[in-house]
Every structure is written in C-alpha cells, then in structure tokens.
Design an enzyme around this catalytic site. Sequence first.
Site, PDB file in Angstrom:
ATOM      1  N   GLU A  44      -1.413 -20.608   2.851  1.00 19.08           N
ATOM      2  CA  GLU A  44      -2.443 -19.945   3.660  1.00 19.08           C
ATOM      3  C   GLU A  44      -1.741 -19.335   4.856  1.00 19.08           C
ATOM      4  OE1 GLU A  44      -5.439 -22.597   5.014  1.00 19.08           O
ATOM      5  OE2 GLU A  44      -6.039 -23.140   2.988  1.00 19.08           O
ATOM      6  N   ARG A  83       1.374 -24.871  14.755  1.00 21.01           N
ATOM      7  CA  ARG A  83       0.727 -26.039  15.357  1.00 21.01           C
ATOM      8  C   ARG A  83       0.819 -27.282  14.469  1.00 21.01           C
ATOM      9  NH1 ARG A  83      -5.531 -24.976  15.430  1.00 21.01           N
ATOM     10  NH2 ARG A  83      -4.764 -23.190  16.559  1.00 21.01           N
ATOM     11  N   ARG A 121       0.726 -21.739  10.415  1.00 22.90           N
ATOM     12  CA  ARG A 121       0.062 -20.930  11.439  1.00 22.90           C
ATOM     13  C   ARG A 121       1.080 -20.204  12.305  1.00 22.90           C
ATOM     14  NH1 ARG A 121      -5.253 -21.727  13.305  1.00 22.90           N
ATOM     15  NH2 ARG A 121      -6.455 -22.933  11.814  1.00 22.90           N
ATOM     16  N   THR A 131      -9.728 -23.336  10.409  1.00 24.00           N
ATOM     17  CA  THR A 131     -10.144 -21.957  10.143  1.00 24.00           C
ATOM     18  C   THR A 131     -11.668 -21.880  10.201  1.00 24.00           C
ATOM     19  OG1 THR A 131      -8.276 -21.881   8.637  1.00 24.00           O
ATOM     20  CG2 THR A 131      -9.803 -20.036   8.551  1.00 24.00           C
ATOM     21  N   HIS A 180      -0.972 -24.419   5.310  1.00 26.36           N
ATOM     22  CA  HIS A 180      -1.237 -23.281   6.194  1.00 26.36           C
ATOM     23  C   HIS A 180      -0.154 -23.275   7.270  1.00 26.36           C
ATOM     24  CE1 HIS A 180      -4.516 -21.168   8.893  1.00 26.36           C
ATOM     25  NE2 HIS A 180      -3.374 -20.505   8.858  1.00 26.36           N
ATOM     26  N   HIS A 226      -3.284 -31.678   7.306  1.00 24.01           N
ATOM     27  CA  HIS A 226      -3.588 -32.732   8.280  1.00 24.01           C
ATOM     28  C   HIS A 226      -2.523 -33.821   8.340  1.00 24.01           C
ATOM     29  CE1 HIS A 226      -7.263 -30.959   9.540  1.00 24.01           C
ATOM     30  NE2 HIS A 226      -7.661 -30.831   8.305  1.00 24.01           N
ATOM     31  N   GLU A 244     -11.333 -16.606  -2.168  1.00 20.60           N
ATOM     32  CA  GLU A 244     -11.729 -17.995  -1.929  1.00 20.60           C
ATOM     33  C   GLU A 244     -12.974 -17.942  -1.056  1.00 20.60           C
ATOM     34  OE1 GLU A 244      -8.761 -20.951  -0.875  1.00 20.60           O
ATOM     35  OE2 GLU A 244     -10.239 -22.022   0.342  1.00 20.60           O
ATOM     36  N   ASN A 248      -4.980 -29.562   0.114  1.00 19.35           N
ATOM     37  CA  ASN A 248      -4.473 -29.044   1.385  1.00 19.35           C
ATOM     38  C   ASN A 248      -3.954 -30.216   2.218  1.00 19.35           C
ATOM     39  OD1 ASN A 248      -4.510 -28.416   4.212  1.00 19.35           O
ATOM     40  ND2 ASN A 248      -5.578 -26.519   3.734  1.00 19.35           N
ATOM     41  N   HIS A 273     -13.218 -25.321   1.988  1.00 22.10           N
ATOM     42  CA  HIS A 273     -13.546 -25.666   3.374  1.00 22.10           C
ATOM     43  C   HIS A 273     -14.724 -26.631   3.448  1.00 22.10           C
ATOM     44  CE1 HIS A 273     -13.218 -25.457   7.672  1.00 22.10           C
ATOM     45  NE2 HIS A 273     -12.167 -24.676   7.523  1.00 22.10           N
TER      46      HIS A 273
HETATM   47  N1  PXP Z   1      -9.364 -23.298   2.325  1.00 23.13           N
HETATM   48  C1  PXP Z   1      -8.976 -22.675   3.462  1.00 23.13           C
HETATM   49  C2  PXP Z   1      -8.723 -21.213   3.406  1.00 23.13           C
HETATM   50  C3  PXP Z   1      -8.783 -23.404   4.656  1.00 23.13           C
HETATM   51  O1  PXP Z   1      -8.396 -22.770   5.774  1.00 23.13           O
HETATM   52  C4  PXP Z   1      -8.994 -24.796   4.642  1.00 23.13           C
HETATM   53  C5  PXP Z   1      -8.786 -25.591   5.879  1.00 23.13           C
HETATM   54  O2  PXP Z   1      -7.489 -25.500   6.299  1.00 23.13           O
HETATM   55  C6  PXP Z   1      -9.390 -25.397   3.434  1.00 23.13           C
HETATM   56  C7  PXP Z   1      -9.581 -24.625   2.294  1.00 23.13           C
HETATM   57  C8  PXP Z   1      -9.608 -26.873   3.334  1.00 23.13           C
HETATM   58  O3  PXP Z   1     -10.673 -27.256   4.137  1.00 23.13           O
HETATM   59  P1  PXP Z   1     -10.947 -28.773   4.419  1.00 23.13           P
HETATM   60  O4  PXP Z   1      -9.747 -29.322   5.117  1.00 23.13           O
HETATM   61  O5  PXP Z   1     -12.180 -28.760   5.268  1.00 23.13           O
HETATM   62  O6  PXP Z   1     -11.158 -29.434   3.075  1.00 23.13           O
END
Ligand code: PXP
Length: 248
Positions: A76, A55, A51, A107, A49, A9, A157, A6, A196
């Site tokens: 996402e 953002r 949004r 999330t 993701h 960031h 998930e 992901n 997550h």
């Molecule tokens: N899965 C989903 C559905 C998420 O919303 C996120 C965070 O955006 C992640 C996985 C990844 O989480 P993390 O950034 O804490 O590894």
Amino acid sequence: MKLGVNIDHVATLRQARYAGVSTAAVPEPSVLEAARAALTGGADSITLHVREDRRHMQDADAHAVRHEIPLPLNLEMGATPAMLDFARNLHPDFVCLVPERRQEVTTEGGLDVASRPGELRHLVASLTAAGCRVSMFIDPDIAQVEASAAIGAPMVELHTGRFADTAGAEREAELRRLIHAAQCAHKLGLEVHAGHGIRVSSLQLLAQVPHLSELNIGHTIISRAVFVGLAAAVREMREAMDRVFQAG
Ligand code: PXP
C-alpha cells in the site's frame, strides 16, 4: 475468497518504543516473524503500507518480507513519484494506491481517483510496466469505480471503513453502496477487493457483496493475536471466511 493480512500494526508496536533506533538493532516485535506467522496461519498474501513519513513500516521491513516470505506482497502506498521509485525497487506483486494524510491514525477515506485522473493514469501505467498489478483503494462510489476503470487500473479495493463503523440503517445503506459499487466494478472488468475495519462479525453481511475475491484485514487480526498468537489469529479469520463464503 482470498485473505490478505495487513501487518502494519506489528511495526506500529515496534515504533511505539523504538522510533529513531536502528530496526536491525531492535527487532521487537519482528515484522518478518509476523509475516511468517501469517503464512503459517493461512494468509494468501501479505500487505504492508510504507508511508511517506515511515511512521510504522520501514524500507528494510518491506525488503525483508519481499525476499524472505514466499507469498505475494501487496504494497500500500501514496500516489507519489517517490513511492513509485520505491515500488520499482521493491518489486511487489501488487500495489494498492491509497490516500495519505500525515495526521491520520489510519487510512481514513478512499482515493479520489475522479479528481486527478491524468496523474493516476500515469502512475498506474508506470507500476504496470514495472510488473505490479495495481488496485485503487476507493470509497464505494460509482464515480470512483468508473474513474478507476477509465485510467486503466485492473483492480479496486472498496473501502469498508464506514460499513464497519456504522450500525442500523446507516450500515444497511453502506452495504447497498458496496453492493452497487462491486456490481459496477465487475461490469467494467475490474477485479474487486475490500478492506478496512473488517471483523469476523462483518463477514456474514459482506457475503452479500457480489464479485469480491479478496479481503484485506489487519487491525482485528493483530488485536486477536495479542491473546492467541498471530498464526492462530490468522487461522481463525481464515476459517471464519471459509465458513461464510463457502457456505454462500
Ligand atoms: N486496506 C487498506 C487500503 C488499508 O489502508 C487498511 C488499513 O491499513 C486495510 C485494508 C486494513 O484495515 P484494518 O487494519 O482496519 O483491517
């Protein structure tokens, strides 16, 4: 065990300085470069993701990754008609439906599938007809797993956020919830992913969760990338996963 990286960031960092400025004019740090580095480091797919409030990820980021990066794309998104239109236009390989609250930093909880089955069934059917394989991002809760299967989603998930943020007995209890939810999902024919808050230090315990086929990991990889670079950070996670899951 597949690794979905992901890269939200990376966009968060760019928007921290350049929100409101054309992303074409200000590429730093580049989301596309990040996706390339993730590919180099051994990612199996790229997750981003988009949004509703745009953002971090912008529409152009998603399209650039879709067209330039030869990896499956996991979008996402919130469960809304506007995002359905966006997904139809983007053609991601996978869509993960997530709850979205504007004020949250990330999330926070899983999608409450059980409370809105009709609406979500329609969305899953529409996304499936558009060629996307859909997963529901849910808490490790049996009612949510059953509701996901009942509306025709092929994947879930499981939200590992609570597991990641707790310790001791609470963490053990959360691990048991993940194990039961994964068993139930598998029994109902669902493919099981998790995501997550997962870090290298979480992997050993997560190996106890049966039937997991993919982890989606963002924050810890991007954090590590600050010091070693993104391709190396992805490679470290890939190697840690291989050690834990191949051994198990
Ligand atoms: N899965 C989903 C559905 C998420 O919303 C996120 C965070 O955006 C992640 C996985 C990844 O989480 P993390 O950034 O804490 O590894």
